[in-house]
Design an enzyme around this catalytic site. Structure first.
Site, PDB file in Angstrom:
ATOM      1  N   HIS A  59       0.834  -1.209   0.000  1.00  2.46           N
ATOM      2  CA  HIS A  59       0.000   0.000   0.000  1.00  2.46           C
ATOM      3  C   HIS A  59       0.863   1.251   0.000  1.00  2.46           C
ATOM      4  CE1 HIS A  59      -4.148  -1.532   0.485  1.00  2.46           C
ATOM      5  NE2 HIS A  59      -3.467  -2.618   0.780  1.00  2.46           N
ATOM      6  N   PRO A  60       0.406   2.291  -0.713  1.00  2.00           N
ATOM      7  CA  PRO A  60       1.162   3.544  -0.758  1.00  2.00           C
ATOM      8  C   PRO A  60       0.961   4.361   0.517  1.00  2.00           C
ATOM      9  CG  PRO A  60      -0.865   3.803  -1.970  1.00  2.00           C
ATOM     10  CD  PRO A  60      -0.807   2.354  -1.531  1.00  2.00           C
ATOM     11  N   SER A  72      -5.536   3.781  -6.428  1.00  2.80           N
ATOM     12  CA  SER A  72      -5.167   4.444  -5.174  1.00  2.80           C
ATOM     13  C   SER A  72      -5.139   5.956  -5.350  1.00  2.80           C
ATOM     14  CB  SER A  72      -3.807   3.953  -4.670  1.00  2.80           C
ATOM     15  OG  SER A  72      -3.911   2.655  -4.151  1.00  2.80           O
ATOM     16  N   GLN A  73      -4.654   6.408  -6.500  1.00  4.14           N
ATOM     17  CA  GLN A  73      -4.643   7.849  -6.775  1.00  4.14           C
ATOM     18  C   GLN A  73      -6.059   8.404  -6.734  1.00  4.14           C
ATOM     19  OE1 GLN A  73      -2.686   8.535 -10.529  1.00  4.14           O
ATOM     20  NE2 GLN A  73      -0.724   7.773  -9.807  1.00  4.14           N
ATOM     21  N   GLN A  76      -7.427   8.423  -3.117  1.00  2.00           N
ATOM     22  CA  GLN A  76      -6.848   9.497  -2.318  1.00  2.00           C
ATOM     23  C   GLN A  76      -7.360  10.861  -2.771  1.00  2.00           C
ATOM     24  OE1 GLN A  76      -2.766   9.469  -1.128  1.00  2.00           O
ATOM     25  NE2 GLN A  76      -2.630   7.231  -1.166  1.00  2.00           N
ATOM     26  N   PHE A 107       0.963   3.414   6.916  1.00  2.76           N
ATOM     27  CA  PHE A 107      -0.343   3.694   7.499  1.00  2.76           C
ATOM     28  C   PHE A 107      -1.400   3.386   6.441  1.00  2.76           C
ATOM     29  CE2 PHE A 107      -3.971   6.537   8.089  1.00  2.76           C
ATOM     30  CZ  PHE A 107      -4.291   6.281   9.415  1.00  2.76           C
ATOM     31  N   ILE A 108      -2.373   2.573   6.808  1.00  2.00           N
ATOM     32  CA  ILE A 108      -3.417   2.176   5.864  1.00  2.00           C
ATOM     33  C   ILE A 108      -4.767   2.554   6.447  1.00  2.00           C
ATOM     34  CG2 ILE A 108      -4.511   0.250   4.638  1.00  2.00           C
ATOM     35  CD1 ILE A 108      -1.777  -1.206   4.875  1.00  2.00           C
ATOM     36  N   MET A 109      -5.552   3.212   5.609  1.00  4.73           N
ATOM     37  CA  MET A 109      -6.904   3.597   6.007  1.00  4.73           C
ATOM     38  C   MET A 109      -7.769   3.632   4.757  1.00  4.73           C
ATOM     39  SD  MET A 109      -8.008   7.037   8.029  1.00  4.73           S
ATOM     40  CE  MET A 109      -9.683   7.306   8.540  1.00  4.73           C
ATOM     41  N   VAL A 111     -10.006   5.339   2.679  1.00  6.36           N
ATOM     42  CA  VAL A 111     -10.252   6.780   2.666  1.00  6.36           C
ATOM     43  C   VAL A 111     -11.599   7.180   2.082  1.00  6.36           C
ATOM     44  CG1 VAL A 111      -7.793   7.349   2.689  1.00  6.36           C
ATOM     45  CG2 VAL A 111      -8.986   7.152   0.492  1.00  6.36           C
TER      46      VAL A 111
END
Length: 156
Positions: A59-60, A72-73, A76, A107-109, A111
């Site tokens: 994960h980024p 993911s972009q 976010q 850190f993973i959440m 979003v």
């Protein structure tokens, strides 16, 4: 669908970890999207710790503009992490660095439905967790992310 088609369609829902979909395919057929997700979660939960850690580490970092998958972009950006001020960006970078130093994974959440303020608040709170607690929280956040992504595929 055959295994290759299934992995092609659902292999990306667990960030850079198509092994989850590959192993899940062995349990076909699925009664619902929820059944598919729960099967995928079971695969991850039963995986050896090294595979789980690799999944977490795939994960980024949130809000740092480093290389990440297109999905993911978009996720976010939906939380406003693509519009950080210089100060906010620096705070995300600092917190991400502290978090990785402590836990050895990002850190993973999930979003979706969050904003930069709620994400920063969670980062500031979770950095104080014990390793085992945070490891489990991170995995559960991964499951939430996968659930959102599967719903996007199968429920539009």
């Amino acid at each position: 669908m055959n295994k290759e088609e299934f992995v092609q369609k659902a292999g990306w829902v667990f960030e850079h970890s198509p092994w989850v979909a590959s192993e899940t395919w062995e349990n076909m057929p699925f009664q619902s999207c929820e059944h598919l997700l729960q099967t995928m979660i079971n695969i991850v939960q039963n995986a050896e710790e090294a595979k789980q850690l690799a999944l977490l580490r795939a994960h980024p970092d949130l809000g740092t503009r480093l290389q990440m998958s297109e999905v993911s972009q978009k996720e976010q950006a939906g939380a406003g992490l693509d519009q950080l001020t210089k100060e906010e960006f620096e705070e995300f970078v600092t917190l991400n660095q502290r978090y990785v130093q402590k836990f050895n994974f990002p850190f993973i959440m999930a979003v979706k439905g969050q904003n930069k303020e709620s994400i920063l608040a969670a980062m500031n709170q979770r950095i104080h967790n014990a390793y085992d607690d945070e490891y489990n929280i991170a995995l559960h956040e991964v499951y939430k992310i996968a659930g959102f992504r599967l719903n996007g595929i199968f429920k539009g």
